[in-house]
Write an enzyme that holds these catalytic residues in place. Sequence first.
Site, PDB file in Angstrom:
ATOM      1  N   LEU A 118       0.832  -1.207   0.000  1.00 51.64           N
ATOM      2  CA  LEU A 118       0.000   0.000   0.000  1.00 51.64           C
ATOM      3  C   LEU A 118       0.866   1.255   0.000  1.00 51.64           C
ATOM      4  O   LEU A 118       0.382   2.364   0.149  1.00 51.64           O
ATOM      5  CB  LEU A 118      -0.948  -0.030   1.203  1.00 51.64           C
ATOM      6  N   SER A 119       2.161   1.039  -0.162  1.00 50.60           N
ATOM      7  CA  SER A 119       3.137   2.106  -0.336  1.00 50.60           C
ATOM      8  C   SER A 119       3.224   3.075   0.839  1.00 50.60           C
ATOM      9  O   SER A 119       3.107   4.287   0.670  1.00 50.60           O
ATOM     10  CB  SER A 119       2.909   2.857  -1.651  1.00 50.60           C
ATOM     11  N   ASP A 165       3.476   5.486  -7.196  1.00 50.50           N
ATOM     12  CA  ASP A 165       3.215   5.609  -5.763  1.00 50.50           C
ATOM     13  C   ASP A 165       3.331   7.057  -5.304  1.00 50.50           C
ATOM     14  O   ASP A 165       2.492   7.558  -4.552  1.00 50.50           O
ATOM     15  CB  ASP A 165       4.196   4.747  -4.961  1.00 50.50           C
TER      16      ASP A 165
HETATM   17  P1  ADP Z   1       5.423  -0.520   1.438  1.00 53.57           P
HETATM   18  O1  ADP Z   1       5.824   0.723   0.715  1.00 53.57           O
HETATM   19  O2  ADP Z   1       4.795  -1.549   0.531  1.00 53.57           O
HETATM   20  O3  ADP Z   1       4.568  -0.278   2.637  1.00 53.57           O
HETATM   21  P2  ADP Z   1       8.250  -0.642   1.867  1.00 53.57           P
HETATM   22  O4  ADP Z   1       9.154  -1.715   2.355  1.00 53.57           O
HETATM   23  O5  ADP Z   1       8.518  -0.046   0.545  1.00 53.57           O
HETATM   24  O6  ADP Z   1       6.764  -1.216   1.984  1.00 53.57           O
HETATM   25  O7  ADP Z   1       8.276   0.571   2.904  1.00 53.57           O
HETATM   26  C1  ADP Z   1       8.058   0.331   4.290  1.00 53.57           C
HETATM   27  C2  ADP Z   1       9.051   1.152   5.079  1.00 53.57           C
HETATM   28  O8  ADP Z   1       8.702   2.545   5.035  1.00 53.57           O
HETATM   29  C3  ADP Z   1       9.038   0.814   6.552  1.00 53.57           C
HETATM   30  O9  ADP Z   1       9.803  -0.333   6.840  1.00 53.57           O
HETATM   31  C4  ADP Z   1       9.648   2.088   7.143  1.00 53.57           C
HETATM   32  O10 ADP Z   1      11.052   2.091   6.979  1.00 53.57           O
HETATM   33  C5  ADP Z   1       9.049   3.167   6.255  1.00 53.57           C
HETATM   34  N1  ADP Z   1       7.821   3.698   6.885  1.00 53.57           N
HETATM   35  C6  ADP Z   1       6.554   3.551   6.469  1.00 53.57           C
HETATM   36  N2  ADP Z   1       5.682   4.127   7.314  1.00 53.57           N
HETATM   37  C7  ADP Z   1       6.410   4.631   8.327  1.00 53.57           C
HETATM   38  C8  ADP Z   1       6.110   5.327   9.536  1.00 53.57           C
HETATM   39  N3  ADP Z   1       4.851   5.573   9.900  1.00 53.57           N
HETATM   40  N4  ADP Z   1       7.143   5.708  10.336  1.00 53.57           N
HETATM   41  C9  ADP Z   1       8.405   5.443   9.986  1.00 53.57           C
HETATM   42  N5  ADP Z   1       8.751   4.776   8.868  1.00 53.57           N
HETATM   43  C10 ADP Z   1       7.781   4.365   8.049  1.00 53.57           C
HETATM   44 MG    MG Z   2       7.261   0.832  -0.864  1.00 52.73          MG
END
Ligand code: ADP
Ligand code: MG
Length: 371
Positions: A118-119, A165
Amino acid sequence: MRQIEQRAVQAYRNQFLEEPVLVVSAPGRVNLIGEHTDYNGGFVLPCAIDRRVAVAVGHGDMQLYSADFHEKLPLFGKREGSWVDYPSGVVLAVKEQGYYVPPFRGAFAGDVPLGSGLSSSAAIEAATALALDALLHLGIAKKDLALLCQRAENAFVGVNSGIMDQYASLLCQAGTALLIDCRSLEAEPVPLDLAGAGLTLIVCDTQVSRELGATGYNARRQACERAAHTLGVRELRDAHLQDLEKLSGEERKRARHVITENARVLEAVQALQMQDFGAFGRLMYASHRSLRVDYEVSTPELDAFVEIAAQSSALGARLTGAGFGGSALALIRSEDAGVLALSVRHYFEARGFTQPVFYSFQPEAGAEVAT
Ligand code: ADP
Ligand code: MG
């Protein structure tokens, strides 16, 4: 102010013992239709979802706090392998554009599920970019902020993703989807008033890791490049159905998906413009069939969800994201959503599949400064 924005403000107060100057939030996204079309120069149709990452910012000492990771980290100039890479990458990308970034600090709080496709990564990038823009009065257009965020993700974090995204997180509006032309990078809103029609989007995260998908993904990209080369076109976006007879085997199947999927996105836009959710849903089912049969990126779990969605009178359903695991999406009447989730749970349990996680979404606004 949204609840998630209030959480970011509270985290900022607790960490830095002062009031933030401003708070910004940016949403995650789900792709409604248009899969594996981006790297073929084609069309995608995501919408922003009602889950966001918020950041409260002020002037300060280059410290960032995440309320979700319970961690305060300095902004690094190099890759750390942690959540701070996303904001660090954005700061670096802003500086690379020649902007002066004086010391600042921020506190993040988010509720976009991490790693469910869900990015959440685009959400944290977009929130950081818009927060810097607002705090420092940079006046950067949202499209350019999205390009900065993409550069952060590609060059700094090291994930080779398209523009979808970041565009969705920054440019979407409430009650709309966003048609993106991945070649020209033009984008336009498309009406998507689901609440008014009593509909909801259900995402089923099958919890099947997409890690093994990397080689399959690269193989699909290469097959598309070979097909385009054989046809003498720049990208498969320029190919037509009649061209398929000049191809054979794997290239033919992959090209058939891309060509028909691009056409489905444009048809889907027309359906939404006429508020014809039935037609839109049928295109979702057709997209899934094409991804399963021609592109061969589905899994038994994703197929089961789509099958059960059809039996639960969902208007449409399909895998969303690259496939090889990950999530599926259904468009369904709000009152039928519970039964769908329950049926899928029972089926997955009986089959010995990992229990999935469900989310329900409405199309939301893109990145905004909270007021
Ligand atoms: P997706 O984009 O599919 O959710 P990704 O691996 O690309 O998965 O990104 C997830 C990463 O983004 C997390 O592991 C973290 O490092 C960062 N991230 C996302 N949301 C937060 C948040 N609320 N606080 C801190 N980091 C975040
Ligand atoms: Mg991502």
